[in-house]
Design a protein around this motif. Structure first.
Motif, PDB file in Angstrom:
ATOM      1  N   LEU A 125     -11.547   7.711 -11.363  1.00  0.00           N
ATOM      2  CA  LEU A 125     -10.725   7.038 -12.364  1.00  0.00           C
ATOM      3  C   LEU A 125      -9.260   7.471 -12.316  1.00  0.00           C
ATOM      4  O   LEU A 125      -8.369   6.651 -12.550  1.00  0.00           O
ATOM      5  N   ASP A 126      -8.997   8.738 -12.040  1.00  0.00           N
ATOM      6  CA  ASP A 126      -7.607   9.202 -11.979  1.00  0.00           C
ATOM      7  C   ASP A 126      -6.849   8.494 -10.857  1.00  0.00           C
ATOM      8  O   ASP A 126      -5.710   8.028 -11.047  1.00  0.00           O
ATOM      9  N   ARG A 127      -7.485   8.429  -9.679  1.00  0.00           N
ATOM     10  CA  ARG A 127      -6.826   7.777  -8.546  1.00  0.00           C
ATOM     11  C   ARG A 127      -6.750   6.268  -8.766  1.00  0.00           C
ATOM     12  O   ARG A 127      -5.779   5.619  -8.365  1.00  0.00           O
ATOM     13  N   ALA A 128      -7.767   5.710  -9.427  1.00  0.00           N
ATOM     14  CA  ALA A 128      -7.738   4.281  -9.734  1.00  0.00           C
ATOM     15  C   ALA A 128      -6.601   3.969 -10.704  1.00  0.00           C
ATOM     16  O   ALA A 128      -5.894   2.962 -10.537  1.00  0.00           O
ATOM     17  N   GLU A 129      -6.423   4.820 -11.698  1.00  0.00           N
ATOM     18  CA  GLU A 129      -5.336   4.618 -12.671  1.00  0.00           C
ATOM     19  C   GLU A 129      -3.981   4.615 -11.982  1.00  0.00           C
ATOM     20  O   GLU A 129      -3.132   3.757 -12.255  1.00  0.00           O
ATOM     21  N   ASP A 130      -3.771   5.574 -11.067  1.00  0.00           N
ATOM     22  CA  ASP A 130      -2.503   5.642 -10.340  1.00  0.00           C
ATOM     23  C   ASP A 130      -2.302   4.389  -9.477  1.00  0.00           C
ATOM     24  O   ASP A 130      -1.206   3.820  -9.450  1.00  0.00           O
ATOM     25  N   ALA A 131      -3.364   3.952  -8.794  1.00  0.00           N
ATOM     26  CA  ALA A 131      -3.257   2.760  -7.942  1.00  0.00           C
ATOM     27  C   ALA A 131      -3.004   1.507  -8.772  1.00  0.00           C
ATOM     28  O   ALA A 131      -2.233   0.622  -8.362  1.00  0.00           O
ATOM     29  N   LEU A 132      -3.607   1.423  -9.933  1.00  0.00           N
ATOM     30  CA  LEU A 132      -3.426   0.248 -10.791  1.00  0.00           C
ATOM     31  C   LEU A 132      -2.021   0.204 -11.384  1.00  0.00           C
ATOM     32  O   LEU A 132      -1.432  -0.869 -11.547  1.00  0.00           O
ATOM     33  N   ASN A 133      -1.490   1.367 -11.734  1.00  0.00           N
ATOM     34  CA  ASN A 133      -0.130   1.413 -12.284  1.00  0.00           C
ATOM     35  C   ASN A 133       0.907   0.926 -11.270  1.00  0.00           C
ATOM     36  O   ASN A 133       1.972   0.426 -11.654  1.00  0.00           O
ATOM     37  N   ARG A 134       0.606   1.058  -9.983  1.00  0.00           N
ATOM     38  CA  ARG A 134       1.524   0.601  -8.941  1.00  0.00           C
ATOM     39  C   ARG A 134       1.561  -0.928  -8.824  1.00  0.00           C
ATOM     40  O   ARG A 134       2.399  -1.468  -8.094  1.00  0.00           O
ATOM     41  N   LEU A 135       0.663  -1.603  -9.543  1.00  0.00           N
ATOM     42  CA  LEU A 135       0.598  -3.063  -9.472  1.00  0.00           C
ATOM     43  C   LEU A 135       1.420  -3.743 -10.566  1.00  0.00           C
ATOM     44  O   LEU A 135       1.390  -4.967 -10.696  1.00  0.00           O
ATOM     45  N   GLU A 136       2.139  -2.946 -11.357  1.00  0.00           N
ATOM     46  CA  GLU A 136       3.023  -3.531 -12.367  1.00  0.00           C
ATOM     47  C   GLU A 136       4.088  -4.392 -11.683  1.00  0.00           C
ATOM     48  O   GLU A 136       4.694  -3.986 -10.693  1.00  0.00           O
ATOM     49  N   GLY A 137       4.305  -5.594 -12.228  1.00  0.00           N
ATOM     50  CA  GLY A 137       5.302  -6.487 -11.662  1.00  0.00           C
ATOM     51  C   GLY A 137       4.833  -7.267 -10.459  1.00  0.00           C
ATOM     52  O   GLY A 137       5.641  -7.934  -9.795  1.00  0.00           O
ATOM     53  N   PRO A 139       1.650  -9.989  -8.692  1.00  0.00           N
ATOM     54  CA  PRO A 139       0.711 -11.036  -9.154  1.00  0.00           C
ATOM     55  C   PRO A 139      -0.617 -10.480  -9.653  1.00  0.00           C
ATOM     56  O   PRO A 139      -1.374 -11.195 -10.313  1.00  0.00           O
ATOM     57  N   PHE A 140      -0.914  -9.216  -9.334  1.00  0.00           N
ATOM     58  CA  PHE A 140      -2.166  -8.596  -9.761  1.00  0.00           C
ATOM     59  C   PHE A 140      -1.996  -7.817 -11.070  1.00  0.00           C
ATOM     60  O   PHE A 140      -2.898  -7.075 -11.467  1.00  0.00           O
ATOM     61  N   GLU A 141      -0.872  -7.982 -11.729  1.00  0.00           N
ATOM     62  CA  GLU A 141      -0.557  -7.191 -12.915  1.00  0.00           C
ATOM     63  C   GLU A 141      -1.593  -7.384 -14.029  1.00  0.00           C
ATOM     64  O   GLU A 141      -2.074  -6.404 -14.615  1.00  0.00           O
ATOM     65  N   ALA A 142      -1.950  -8.630 -14.318  1.00  0.00           N
ATOM     66  CA  ALA A 142      -2.897  -8.895 -15.405  1.00  0.00           C
ATOM     67  C   ALA A 142      -4.255  -8.277 -15.111  1.00  0.00           C
ATOM     68  O   ALA A 142      -4.874  -7.653 -15.981  1.00  0.00           O
ATOM     69  N   GLN A 143      -4.739  -8.441 -13.867  1.00  0.00           N
ATOM     70  CA  GLN A 143      -6.027  -7.853 -13.495  1.00  0.00           C
ATOM     71  C   GLN A 143      -5.965  -6.328 -13.574  1.00  0.00           C
ATOM     72  O   GLN A 143      -6.926  -5.675 -14.005  1.00  0.00           O
ATOM     73  N   ALA A 144      -4.839  -5.769 -13.148  1.00  0.00           N
ATOM     74  CA  ALA A 144      -4.687  -4.307 -13.172  1.00  0.00           C
ATOM     75  C   ALA A 144      -4.694  -3.784 -14.607  1.00  0.00           C
ATOM     76  O   ALA A 144      -5.310  -2.745 -14.897  1.00  0.00           O
ATOM     77  N   ARG A 145      -4.053  -4.490 -15.501  1.00  0.00           N
ATOM     78  CA  ARG A 145      -4.013  -4.046 -16.894  1.00  0.00           C
ATOM     79  C   ARG A 145      -5.401  -4.109 -17.528  1.00  0.00           C
ATOM     80  O   ARG A 145      -5.774  -3.222 -18.311  1.00  0.00           O
ATOM     81  N   LEU A 146      -6.157  -5.150 -17.213  1.00  0.00           N
ATOM     82  CA  LEU A 146      -7.522  -5.224 -17.732  1.00  0.00           C
ATOM     83  C   LEU A 146      -8.364  -4.057 -17.228  1.00  0.00           C
ATOM     84  O   LEU A 146      -9.150  -3.475 -17.980  1.00  0.00           O
ATOM     85  N   ALA A 147      -8.197  -3.732 -15.956  1.00  0.00           N
ATOM     86  CA  ALA A 147      -8.936  -2.597 -15.392  1.00  0.00           C
ATOM     87  C   ALA A 147      -8.507  -1.286 -16.040  1.00  0.00           C
ATOM     88  O   ALA A 147      -9.336  -0.410 -16.336  1.00  0.00           O
ATOM     89  N   LEU A 148      -7.202  -1.137 -16.278  1.00  0.00           N
ATOM     90  CA  LEU A 148      -6.712   0.061 -16.958  1.00  0.00           C
ATOM     91  C   LEU A 148      -7.274   0.159 -18.371  1.00  0.00           C
ATOM     92  O   LEU A 148      -7.639   1.246 -18.842  1.00  0.00           O
ATOM     93  N   LEU A 149      -7.347  -0.994 -19.035  1.00  0.00           N
ATOM     94  CA  LEU A 149      -7.907  -1.020 -20.388  1.00  0.00           C
ATOM     95  C   LEU A 149      -9.347  -0.519 -20.375  1.00  0.00           C
ATOM     96  O   LEU A 149      -9.759   0.258 -21.247  1.00  0.00           O
ATOM     97  N   ALA A 150     -10.114  -0.960 -19.383  1.00  0.00           N
ATOM     98  CA  ALA A 150     -11.512  -0.515 -19.265  1.00  0.00           C
ATOM     99  C   ALA A 150     -11.588   0.994 -19.009  1.00  0.00           C
ATOM    100  O   ALA A 150     -12.456   1.689 -19.560  1.00  0.00           O
ATOM    101  N   ILE A 151     -10.673   1.505 -18.181  1.00  0.00           N
ATOM    102  CA  ILE A 151     -10.650   2.944 -17.895  1.00  0.00           C
ATOM    103  C   ILE A 151     -10.350   3.738 -19.165  1.00  0.00           C
ATOM    104  O   ILE A 151     -11.020   4.733 -19.485  1.00  0.00           O
ATOM    105  N   TYR A 152      -9.332   3.300 -19.915  1.00  0.00           N
ATOM    106  CA  TYR A 152      -8.944   4.034 -21.120  1.00  0.00           C
ATOM    107  C   TYR A 152     -10.019   3.954 -22.201  1.00  0.00           C
ATOM    108  O   TYR A 152     -10.234   4.920 -22.942  1.00  0.00           O
ATOM    109  N   GLU A 153     -10.697   2.812 -22.288  1.00  0.00           N
ATOM    110  CA  GLU A 153     -11.794   2.710 -23.253  1.00  0.00           C
ATOM    111  C   GLU A 153     -12.936   3.642 -22.857  1.00  0.00           C
ATOM    112  O   GLU A 153     -13.533   4.313 -23.697  1.00  0.00           O
TER     113      GLU A 153
END
Length: 384
Positions: A125-137, A139-153
């Motif tokens: 999850l730590d490495r996934a969070e870092d990889a997902l944060n790199r997707l800000e801005g 076309p995968f931003e929305a999908q990345a945020r949903l995945a981050l939301l699942a991680i934080y929950e």
């Protein structure tokens, strides 16, 4: 020494012939390589369609070896590794893609997203969070945020979850106002557990402001106000709940009875609950009305409510409640009969998740089974 022009006349045609032969050799070699790569690619595709993943992987590896610059083959290979659960190999494929300097921006973003999925599937999850944060801005931003939301929950990191939900709501990626309210309620519950009632109340006020129609924030606020010795404020909060979300009132009916009794306003609560009950019979509201009648000394009137309820609903729960206080002809057998009835109605008094069907004796705002929010109706199984 005289220069012999005959050597030039002989050398030019020879050089031309050698150049032509070399070019033909290169073309034949290129064509052979191109034939081998598509052949391996289509062979892998055929294996994939036939669900022969081992053979498909071997074919794609062969194709990648023949043409290492083909990014599509790398993506296909990485996805196959992930589907097979070979996450370390999938990570290596996608990290190799990201290390290439000639990769286009589109393919780089795609590889970054694929790498994040690899880490997610692997539970890193730590490495996934870092990889997902790199997707800000991207076309995968929305999908990345949903995945981050699942991680934080999943990790119960409610402050970060609140931040992501707010970003998605502000970016019109969906209505996350209710989700924000839930996260604030979770943080408030943690503060209340630490006896920081003022801090918890402030967060609950933010939750109500974020989602005025959400039930949980007002119910939790009323419960906290009652705990802080403010029953009048608790009753006012529950009255507001009845106005904004009347369907959730059964969940707060027992608390309303307690707050009303503490303020000497039981008649007011009774009128409100009766109005709700008349609009749609509810077992929890019925029990609260019975509790008020019993506290006022109207025992027979309280038991009559069960009979009246049976005229409206075929309720085994209400029948068992009525029978519990009834004198039977064979009174010696009453305890055995009552135990059997209580055992039979117990599953009917549970709550059931509308998403996955998970049943529980208590109401949950987030299903323990499927993790869906607000999937439990405010009604018992018998009433569904």
């Amino acid at each position: 020494m005289e220069f012999d022009l005959s050597w030039i006349l002989l050398g030019l045609p020879l050089a031309f012939v050698l150049g032509w032969l070399a070019s033909r050799f290169d073309i034949r070699q290129l064509r052979a390589e191109n034939r081998r790569a598509p052949k391996a690619y289509f062979k892998g595709l055929n294996f994939l369609l036939n669900e022969q993943q081992d053979q498909a992987i071997d074919a794609f590896i062969e194709a990648v070896q023949n043409d290492p610059d083909t990014s599509e083959l790398h993506f296909a290979l990485g996805n196959l590794f992930r589907r097979r659960g070979e996450y370390d190999r999938a990570v290596r494929v996608h990290e190799h893609l990201l290390s290439r300097g000639d990769l286009s921006r589109t393919d780089r973003e795609r590889a970054q997203h694929a790498l994040a999925l690899d880490f997610l599937k692997a539970g890193l999850l730590d490495r996934a969070e870092d990889a997902l944060n790199r997707l800000e801005g991207t076309p995968f931003e929305a999908q990345a945020r949903l995945a981050l939301l699942a991680i934080y929950e999943r990790s119960r990191d409610w402050p970060h979850a609140t931040t992501i939900a707010r970003k998605m709501h502000e970016a019109d990626q969906g209505d996350f106002s209710t989700r924000q309210a839930h996260y604030l309620c979770e943080q408030a519950a943690a503060l209340a557990g630490q006896a920081d009632h003022a801090g918890a109340l402030a967060l609950l006020e933010q939750a109500v402001a974020a989602a005025p129609g959400a039930a949980r924030a007002r119910i939790d606020m009323a419960r906290l106000q009652h705990l802080m010795g403010q029953p009048a404020a608790a009753l006012a909060t529950l009255k507001a709940l009845g106005e904004h979300n009347p369907a959730a009132l059964p969940l707060a009916a027992p608390l309303m009875v307690e707050a009303a009794a503490a303020t000497g306003r039981s008649a007011e609560a009774q009128a409100l609950l009766q109005e709700h009950y008349d609009g749609g019979p509810s077992l929890d509201v019925l029990e609260s009305l019975v509790a008020i009648d019993t506290a006022q000394g109207a025992g027979e009137g309280a038991r009559q409510r069960y009979v009246d309820h049976l005229d409206k609903e075929k309720s085994l729960v209400a029948a068992a409640k009525w029978l519990a206080g009834e004198k039977l002809e064979h009174e010696d057998f009453h305890p055995q009969v009552q135990r059997a009835l209580d055992h039979a109605v117990k599953p009917l008094t549970r709550y059931r998740c509308a998403a996955c069907g998970f049943e529980a004796r208590q109401h949950f705002w987030q299903c323990p089974g499927c993790q869906t929010w607000d999937s439990y109706p405010a009604r018992r199984v018998e009433e569904l």
